[in-house]
Design a protein around this motif. Structure first.
Motif, PDB file in Angstrom:
ATOM      1  N   TRP A 185      -0.245  -0.826  -4.488  1.00 46.01           N
ATOM      2  CA  TRP A 185       0.937  -0.680  -5.325  1.00 46.01           C
ATOM      3  C   TRP A 185       1.488  -2.083  -5.555  1.00 46.01           C
ATOM      4  O   TRP A 185       2.101  -2.670  -4.688  1.00 46.01           O
ATOM      5  CB  TRP A 185       1.939   0.237  -4.612  1.00 46.01           C
ATOM      6  N   ARG A 198       0.783   7.667  -2.453  1.00 42.71           N
ATOM      7  CA  ARG A 198      -0.234   7.674  -3.521  1.00 42.71           C
ATOM      8  C   ARG A 198      -1.600   7.215  -3.014  1.00 42.71           C
ATOM      9  O   ARG A 198      -2.579   7.250  -3.737  1.00 42.71           O
ATOM     10  CB  ARG A 198       0.244   6.796  -4.681  1.00 42.71           C
ATOM     11  N   GLN A 199      -1.632   6.737  -1.781  1.00 39.71           N
ATOM     12  CA  GLN A 199      -2.877   6.273  -1.142  1.00 39.71           C
ATOM     13  C   GLN A 199      -3.652   5.265  -1.996  1.00 39.71           C
ATOM     14  O   GLN A 199      -4.866   5.380  -2.191  1.00 39.71           O
ATOM     15  CB  GLN A 199      -3.778   7.473  -0.789  1.00 39.71           C
ATOM     16  N   ARG A 200      -2.901   4.300  -2.493  1.00 35.67           N
ATOM     17  CA  ARG A 200      -3.543   3.223  -3.262  1.00 35.67           C
ATOM     18  C   ARG A 200      -2.671   1.976  -3.230  1.00 35.67           C
ATOM     19  O   ARG A 200      -1.489   2.044  -2.861  1.00 35.67           O
ATOM     20  CB  ARG A 200      -3.793   3.657  -4.708  1.00 35.67           C
ATOM     21  N   TYR A 220       0.868  -1.178   0.000  1.00 33.94           N
ATOM     22  CA  TYR A 220       0.000   0.000   0.000  1.00 33.94           C
ATOM     23  C   TYR A 220       0.901   1.223   0.000  1.00 33.94           C
ATOM     24  O   TYR A 220       1.730   1.398   0.891  1.00 33.94           O
ATOM     25  CB  TYR A 220      -0.904   0.022   1.240  1.00 33.94           C
TER      26      TYR A 220
END
Lengths: 133, 133
Positions: free
Chosen positions: A58, A54-56, A50
């Motif tokens: 990965w 980028r808060q997503r 995570y």
């Protein structure tokens, strides 16, 4: 009890993760996972972290092609840190670091200097600009 | 620039630390340091962590006698994770975990079971009650 529920997620719902190379036992990198990332890592057999910046999710290697095949996942005594045993794919010798180096831990504390200082002691194996294009 | 200022301390003034055994390259444990702990580790050549639960410096081995001699300190590419290369003293074979095991990472994800589960796969080398007395 579900194996994902046994992990003690922190206040942000994350757990620290250490990636160790299967063959050399080198510590390659450190990152974070949320519940979805840990489940995805187990499901596909490749490391999915995570990204806090980028808060997503990965999927390691999604841009570089430097995927990490996961051989084993371990949890520590307090159930709040994960250790992965991985094969780092995409380049030989292997590159885990976004700087084009083998490991992210390439800065060594040099205590001999007049004052201690961090020194880069590992070579860049591939120009990052040619990795992320 | 001071080497301690080059570390990117988190919002709590801490940095994650991985301790890896010098001889075997086993990952022994994961803990945290604040600035004072990192400085003390460098000064005395033994691992000094910061205990978040006790909110004080924690000289590893102060109760158990299981000190960690530090051979090398490394900093990662983002300057926000430290890797120690240590010799784990106090018992042979070495014990880093408060459960009396060699490494804190003794729970392995068993994916063969009907549902995945964490399994303790490393032996207790010494009864914790005889370590902390």
């Amino acid at each position: 009890m579900d194996w994902l529920d046994q992990v003690k997620w922190d206040a942000q719902g994350l757990v620290p993760v250490i990636a160790q190379e299967h063959g050399t036992k080198d510590v390659l990198m450190f990152a974070w996972m949320n519940r979805e990332a840990l489940a995805a890592t187990a499901a596909r057999g490749q490391a999915v972290y995570y990204s806090r910046s980028r808060q997503r999710l990965w999927h390691k290697g999604e841009e570089s092609g430097h995927f990490q095949q996961v051989h084993e996942m371990r949890l520590d005594c307090d159930a709040d840190v994960v250790l992965l045993s991985v094969t780092q794919h995409g380049h030989d010798p292997s590159i885990a670091c976004h700087t084009g180096r083998h490991s992210c831990f390439f800065q060594r504390l040099d205590t001999r200097a007049p004052a201690p200082q961090w020194q880069a002691v590992e070579p860049v194996l591939k120009d990052p600009e040619s990795i992320y294009k």
